[in-house]
Motif scaffolding. Structure first.
Motif, PDB file in Angstrom:
ATOM      1  N   PHE A   1       0.826  -1.198   0.000  1.00 63.01           N
ATOM      2  CA  PHE A   1       0.000   0.000   0.000  1.00 63.01           C
ATOM      3  C   PHE A   1       0.865   1.255   0.000  1.00 63.01           C
ATOM      4  CE2 PHE A   1      -3.924  -2.268   1.219  1.00 63.01           C
ATOM      5  CZ  PHE A   1      -4.880  -1.490   0.582  1.00 63.01           C
ATOM      6  N   PHE A   2       2.182   1.090   0.075  1.00 65.64           N
ATOM      7  CA  PHE A   2       3.054   2.258   0.109  1.00 65.64           C
ATOM      8  C   PHE A   2       3.028   2.957  -1.248  1.00 65.64           C
ATOM      9  CE2 PHE A   2       5.029  -0.527   3.363  1.00 65.64           C
ATOM     10  CZ  PHE A   2       4.882   0.323   4.461  1.00 65.64           C
ATOM     11  N   GLN A   3       3.006   4.286  -1.188  1.00 65.10           N
ATOM     12  CA  GLN A   3       2.991   5.094  -2.410  1.00 65.10           C
ATOM     13  C   GLN A   3       4.162   6.061  -2.392  1.00 65.10           C
ATOM     14  OE1 GLN A   3      -1.373   5.703  -3.993  1.00 65.10           O
ATOM     15  NE2 GLN A   3      -1.241   6.576  -1.940  1.00 65.10           N
ATOM     16  N   PRO A   4       5.098   5.981  -3.345  1.00 67.11           N
ATOM     17  CA  PRO A   4       5.224   4.939  -4.367  1.00 67.11           C
ATOM     18  C   PRO A   4       5.561   3.586  -3.732  1.00 67.11           C
ATOM     19  CG  PRO A   4       6.611   6.854  -4.866  1.00 67.11           C
ATOM     20  CD  PRO A   4       6.161   6.996  -3.454  1.00 67.11           C
ATOM     21  N   ALA A   5       5.395   2.528  -4.503  1.00 67.99           N
ATOM     22  CA  ALA A   5       5.739   1.190  -4.019  1.00 67.99           C
ATOM     23  C   ALA A   5       7.259   1.099  -3.839  1.00 67.99           C
ATOM     24  CB  ALA A   5       5.267   0.146  -5.021  1.00 67.99           C
ATOM     25  N   PRO A   6       7.717   0.213  -2.974  1.00 69.47           N
ATOM     26  CA  PRO A   6       9.162   0.034  -2.790  1.00 69.47           C
ATOM     27  C   PRO A   6       9.865  -0.201  -4.127  1.00 69.47           C
ATOM     28  CG  PRO A   6       7.948  -1.209  -1.148  1.00 69.47           C
ATOM     29  CD  PRO A   6       6.937  -0.688  -2.111  1.00 69.47           C
ATOM     30  N   GLU A   7      11.114   0.268  -4.215  1.00 70.84           N
ATOM     31  CA  GLU A   7      11.868   0.164  -5.469  1.00 70.84           C
ATOM     32  C   GLU A   7      11.979  -1.275  -5.963  1.00 70.84           C
ATOM     33  OE1 GLU A   7      15.616   2.099  -5.470  1.00 70.84           O
ATOM     34  OE2 GLU A   7      14.824   4.024  -4.756  1.00 70.84           O
ATOM     35  N   SER A   8      12.068  -2.202  -5.028  1.00 70.71           N
ATOM     36  CA  SER A   8      12.200  -3.607  -5.415  1.00 70.71           C
ATOM     37  C   SER A   8      10.979  -4.113  -6.176  1.00 70.71           C
ATOM     38  CB  SER A   8      12.419  -4.474  -4.171  1.00 70.71           C
ATOM     39  OG  SER A   8      11.312  -4.347  -3.269  1.00 70.71           O
ATOM     40  N   LEU A   9       9.842  -3.454  -5.992  1.00 67.87           N
ATOM     41  CA  LEU A   9       8.612  -3.865  -6.678  1.00 67.87           C
ATOM     42  C   LEU A   9       8.364  -3.063  -7.948  1.00 67.87           C
ATOM     43  CD1 LEU A   9       6.160  -4.243  -3.632  1.00 67.87           C
ATOM     44  CD2 LEU A   9       7.600  -5.993  -4.694  1.00 67.87           C
ATOM     45  N   GLN A  10       8.848  -1.838  -7.976  1.00 66.75           N
ATOM     46  CA  GLN A  10       8.513  -0.945  -9.089  1.00 66.75           C
ATOM     47  C   GLN A  10       8.964  -1.478 -10.444  1.00 66.75           C
ATOM     48  OE1 GLN A  10       9.285   3.241  -8.653  1.00 66.75           O
ATOM     49  NE2 GLN A  10       9.012   3.166  -6.437  1.00 66.75           N
ATOM     50  N   LYS A  11      10.076  -2.201 -10.473  1.00 65.72           N
ATOM     51  CA  LYS A  11      10.590  -2.693 -11.755  1.00 65.72           C
ATOM     52  C   LYS A  11       9.640  -3.678 -12.420  1.00 65.72           C
ATOM     53  CE  LYS A  11      13.279  -6.369  -9.526  1.00 65.72           C
ATOM     54  NZ  LYS A  11      14.632  -6.943  -9.321  1.00 65.72           N
ATOM     55  N   ASN A  12       8.753  -4.274 -11.617  1.00 67.18           N
ATOM     56  CA  ASN A  12       7.806  -5.248 -12.179  1.00 67.18           C
ATOM     57  C   ASN A  12       6.385  -4.713 -12.299  1.00 67.18           C
ATOM     58  OD1 ASN A  12       9.622  -7.443 -12.553  1.00 67.18           O
ATOM     59  ND2 ASN A  12       9.589  -7.824 -10.344  1.00 67.18           N
ATOM     60  N   MET A  13       6.233  -3.393 -12.108  1.00 61.97           N
ATOM     61  CA  MET A  13       4.904  -2.794 -12.251  1.00 61.97           C
ATOM     62  C   MET A  13       4.468  -2.824 -13.712  1.00 61.97           C
ATOM     63  SD  MET A  13       3.291  -1.692  -9.521  1.00 61.97           S
ATOM     64  CE  MET A  13       2.207  -0.480 -10.229  1.00 61.97           C
ATOM     65  N   VAL A  14       3.208  -3.118 -13.946  1.00 58.64           N
ATOM     66  CA  VAL A  14       2.673  -3.109 -15.297  1.00 58.64           C
ATOM     67  C   VAL A  14       2.692  -1.685 -15.834  1.00 58.64           C
ATOM     68  CG1 VAL A  14       0.258  -2.775 -14.635  1.00 58.64           C
ATOM     69  CG2 VAL A  14       0.799  -3.964 -16.743  1.00 58.64           C
ATOM     70  N   ARG A  15       2.995  -1.539 -17.090  1.00 55.03           N
ATOM     71  CA  ARG A  15       2.972  -0.229 -17.746  1.00 55.03           C
ATOM     72  C   ARG A  15       1.751  -0.191 -18.646  1.00 55.03           C
ATOM     73  NH1 ARG A  15       6.078   0.952 -13.946  1.00 55.03           N
ATOM     74  NH2 ARG A  15       8.285   0.463 -14.134  1.00 55.03           N
ATOM     75  N   GLY A  16       0.717   0.491 -18.194  1.00 57.51           N
ATOM     76  CA  GLY A  16      -0.542   0.532 -18.928  1.00 57.51           C
ATOM     77  C   GLY A  16      -0.624   1.705 -19.873  1.00 57.51           C
ATOM     78  N   GLU A  17      -1.826   1.973 -20.325  1.00 58.07           N
ATOM     79  CA  GLU A  17      -2.051   3.066 -21.275  1.00 58.07           C
ATOM     80  C   GLU A  17      -1.690   4.411 -20.652  1.00 58.07           C
ATOM     81  OE1 GLU A  17      -5.720   4.882 -23.992  1.00 58.07           O
ATOM     82  OE2 GLU A  17      -6.059   3.201 -22.627  1.00 58.07           O
ATOM     83  N   TYR A  18      -1.998   4.569 -19.355  1.00 63.72           N
ATOM     84  CA  TYR A  18      -1.679   5.787 -18.637  1.00 63.72           C
ATOM     85  C   TYR A  18      -0.770   5.455 -17.459  1.00 63.72           C
ATOM     86  CZ  TYR A  18      -5.874   7.365 -21.100  1.00 63.72           C
ATOM     87  OH  TYR A  18      -6.802   7.646 -22.052  1.00 63.72           O
ATOM     88  N   PRO A  19       0.038   6.431 -17.009  1.00 62.71           N
ATOM     89  CA  PRO A  19       0.823   6.199 -15.790  1.00 62.71           C
ATOM     90  C   PRO A  19      -0.115   5.882 -14.626  1.00 62.71           C
ATOM     91  CG  PRO A  19       1.553   8.188 -16.928  1.00 62.71           C
ATOM     92  CD  PRO A  19       0.286   7.744 -17.602  1.00 62.71           C
ATOM     93  N   GLN A  20       0.282   4.950 -13.784  1.00 62.39           N
ATOM     94  CA  GLN A  20      -0.556   4.556 -12.658  1.00 62.39           C
ATOM     95  C   GLN A  20      -0.710   5.717 -11.678  1.00 62.39           C
ATOM     96  OE1 GLN A  20      -2.299   1.812 -12.448  1.00 62.39           O
ATOM     97  NE2 GLN A  20      -3.212   2.628 -10.590  1.00 62.39           N
ATOM     98  N   PRO A  21      -1.934   6.103 -11.341  1.00 60.10           N
ATOM     99  CA  PRO A  21      -2.115   7.237 -10.435  1.00 60.10           C
ATOM    100  C   PRO A  21      -1.829   6.862  -8.981  1.00 60.10           C
ATOM    101  CG  PRO A  21      -4.231   6.252 -10.945  1.00 60.10           C
ATOM    102  CD  PRO A  21      -3.213   5.536 -11.788  1.00 60.10           C
ATOM    103  N   TYR A  22      -1.663   7.896  -8.177  1.00 63.04           N
ATOM    104  CA  TYR A  22      -1.541   7.720  -6.732  1.00 63.04           C
ATOM    105  C   TYR A  22      -2.862   8.145  -6.098  1.00 63.04           C
ATOM    106  CZ  TYR A  22       3.425   7.413  -7.816  1.00 63.04           C
ATOM    107  OH  TYR A  22       4.643   7.035  -8.342  1.00 63.04           O
ATOM    108  N   PHE A  23      -3.211   7.476  -5.016  1.00 61.59           N
ATOM    109  CA  PHE A  23      -4.515   7.682  -4.391  1.00 61.59           C
ATOM    110  C   PHE A  23      -4.361   8.466  -3.095  1.00 61.59           C
ATOM    111  CE2 PHE A  23      -4.848   4.087  -7.128  1.00 61.59           C
ATOM    112  CZ  PHE A  23      -6.154   4.057  -7.585  1.00 61.59           C
ATOM    113  N   ASN A  24      -5.137   9.535  -2.961  1.00 63.79           N
ATOM    114  CA  ASN A  24      -5.108  10.268  -1.699  1.00 63.79           C
ATOM    115  C   ASN A  24      -5.809   9.488  -0.593  1.00 63.79           C
ATOM    116  OD1 ASN A  24      -3.530  12.665  -1.501  1.00 63.79           O
ATOM    117  ND2 ASN A  24      -4.765  13.534  -3.140  1.00 63.79           N
TER     118      ASN A  24
END
Length: 617
Positions: free
Chosen positions: A226-249
């Motif tokens: 739930f950390f925003q941004p996600a830990p660096e170790s996870l970010q490399k495997n984030m899906v790259r969709g049509e739009y950049p993934q938003p952050y939630f307030n």
């Protein structure tokens, strides 16, 4: 966080998805059912990818309490042609995140630190603004029955530096309670996020850390956060969709990222081993806790309830760039999680559920015969209805426009429900007073007030979130508003055309002396032209700012903000027009035709002022 077409906090269109699911179910039932098997599942997903229904898919299936199928399809990054890996590719699970607020509250209840019947104010340290005598409870937050209005703007941001601490966010943006708590369902991102804040305040630990320590770690969900941004170790495997993934307030409502493999571990725990909750708490979650009528499905705790193929199922969907579905049949120890990215059109999640549920060979549902005496009471159900999930206090009320439908009585003792525009419709048969069923066993319950008048409808069934609709007056009807808008547009077009013709004539006859009645008549007439041109320019520039602004829209474009301010000025300014119209007739300022037009222009501007007030513009 649920954002239909990446823009609904959502709003938007629950009836559309409900009737879409109805239509899809009817089409599927008319065909030969595909037998449930791993081969059939694999074939379905391969066809969805090759048919470009979606660019990337990840899926895990638990059957009889164990993982039986897990696979990724397509690409997690189209530019790099990086394939989806069910164990490592992280997706935003969007609104499915809400279930972790429920799990957290239930854990804290087991520890004796709270009870779901507690009033929410007790833990917030301040009172939720609530005009009703009934207080908002934790139970209401977990069942979407708190009665909050719906708001979207400010909930998402593309920049993590613009994130607001959860408690501060609610101090600034607490939604108003507009429906009596506990009386009806209205899907609420803020309600679920508020449950997350309360878990944070009870535990003394930020919600993201609490979930990490008490849910993710015990279940070895090593690729979830739930950390925003996600830990660096996870970010490399984030899906790259049509739009950049938003952050939630209000991030407990939609800020979780995870893999299907991790979500499979969660499903296994909820169905089998009780690692994070007791059997009693899990049974409470997967039991009907609220519904509009005892004879229809409704809500568990945090999960939506439905009946498919004769089985009681619990599910949650998510839409925010990626489209996910968490689906469980607790009594059969069956469940799955599926997530899609870059869907071309429609929602293939229902196809997955239908295929999985084919393992249960229930008799086909048959619509019962309508009662013969229904005609005598059919008229009271007729009318126009709209979603109760909208903002009452901001211009976001506009989001409710497409969520409107009409109910009419038919001669064959049924009701016919038709969505705005006529694209989707359904026939309803009464099975008991105020409770109706559609041809694929979708449930519609009409709600009455203390005076026994129909005030709304609650809907449940299929894979549509249980949702509510309110009965509206004739002046709330979108068709009436559209007619007003067209009238205003026609008057403005006539006035602009008039000014253009007048301008051309003035150029041609510039040496001729212009006849003037008096300076006040000139100013009044000039005002009509100025308003017409100004409104036209405001409309065009606002639409262009929305069309060309980078998608998705996280904040109101500056030009739209300016337009909203100027519209308020024009609305106040227009209040002077009736005085000018009266004087124009009293002192015979212009020709009869010109005076008639000025009167119509006055009516158009007063109508515009009413629309501005009505839609909180």
């Amino acid at each position: 966080m649920k954002t239909h077409s990446h823009n609904s906090y959502n709003t938007i269109m629950k009836l559309f998805f409900f009737l879409s699911a109805t239509f899809c179910s009817l089409m599927l039932s008319a065909q030969n059912e595909i037998s449930y098997s791993p081969v059939a599942i694999d074939s379905m997903f391969n066809k969805q990818v090759t048919g470009k229904i979606a660019r990337g898919i990840s899926f895990v299936l638990i059957d009889d309490g164990k993982v039986v199928f897990e696979k990724g399809y397509g690409y997690s990054d189209m530019k790099k042609a990086k394939p989806v890996d069910a164990q490592n590719t992280l997706f935003s699970i969007a609104s499915v995140s809400k279930i972790f607020a429920t799990l957290s509250i239930m854990q804290l209840q087991e520890k004796g630190k709270c009870n779901i019947t507690d009033v929410a104010d007790k833990y917030l340290g301040y009172k939720i603004k609530n005009p009703f005598s009934t207080s908002v409870t934790l139970f209401n937050l977990l069942t979407h029955t708190a009665g909050f209005e719906d708001k979207f703007m400010g909930g998402l941001t593309p920049d993590p530096h613009e994130l607001i601490p959860l408690e501060k966010y609610f101090q600034q943006a607490m939604p108003a309670v507009v429906m009596e708590p506990g009386t009806q369902i209205s899907y609420s991102n803020h309600g679920a996020a508020l449950a997350g804040l309360i878990a944070e305040k009870i535990s003394g630990t930020s919600f993201d850390k609490y979930v990490q320590q008490n849910i993710f770690d015990p279940l070895e969900m090593q690729h979830s956060s739930f950390f925003q941004p996600a830990p660096e170790s996870l970010q490399k495997n984030m899906v790259r969709g049509e739009y950049p993934q938003p952050y939630f307030n209000p991030y407990p409502a939609g800020g979780c990222v995870s893999t299907t493999d991790d979500m499979g571990k969660l499903i296994l725990s909820l169905l089998n081993d009780n690692k994070i909750l007791s059997a009693e708490s899990i049974n409470q979650i997967f039991s009907k806790q609220w519904s509009a009528n005892p004879g229809m499905p409704g809500m568990g705790l945090g999960f939506m309830q439905s009946i498919l193929k004769g089985q009681e199922v619990f599910f949650h969907t998510g839409d925010a760039g990626q489209h996910s579905l968490l689906f469980l049949v607790p009594k059969q120890k069956t469940g799955f999680f599926v997530v899609y990215t870059n869907i071309a059109n429609g929602s293939p999640r229902e196809d997955v559920a239908n295929l999985i549920m084919n393992k249960f060979h229930a008799a086909p549902f048959k619509l019962p015969l309508p009662p013969k005496n229904f005609t005598n009471r059919a008229a009271e159900y007729e009318g126009n209805y709209r979603s109760n999930q909208y903002s009452r206090t901001t211009f976001e009320k506009l989001g409710v426009i497409p969520n409107q439908f009409t109910v009419t009585a038919k001669e064959n003792n049924t009701l016919f429900i038709e969505m705005l525009g006529g694209g989707l419709s359904a026939t309803l048969v009464e099975i008991r007073k105020d409770l109706f069923i559609s041809s694929d066993s979708g449930w519609f319950c009409f709600i009455r007030n203390k005076e026994n008048k129909i005030t709304g409808i609650q809907i449940a069934g299929n894979l549509s979130d249980p949702s509510g609709f309110e009965k509206i007056n004739w002046w709330d009807n979108v068709k009436f508003h559209a007619a007003i808008f067209l009238f205003i547009g026609l008057i403005i077009i006539i006035r602009i055309t008039w000014s253009i013709i007048k301008g051309i004539k003035s150029l041609v006859n510039r040496n001729k002396k212009q006849i003037t009645v008096n300076k006040y008549s000139n100013r009044a007439w000039f005002t009509t032209g100025l308003k017409s041109w100004l409104l036209s320019i405001l409309l065009v520039t606002s639409l262009l700012s929305i069309v060309f602004i980078p998608k998705p829209i996280y904040q109101i474009p500056i030009l739209v903000n300016m337009t909203l301010i100027l519209l308020k000025v024009i609305a106040v300014w227009s209040l002077l027009l009736p005085i000018a119209a009266f004087i124009s007739w009293k002192f015979d300022w212009w020709t009869k035709g010109k005076k008639i037009f000025f009167s119509f222009f006055t009516l158009a501007m007063l109508s515009l002022s009413w629309l501005i007030f009505y839609w909180n513009l």
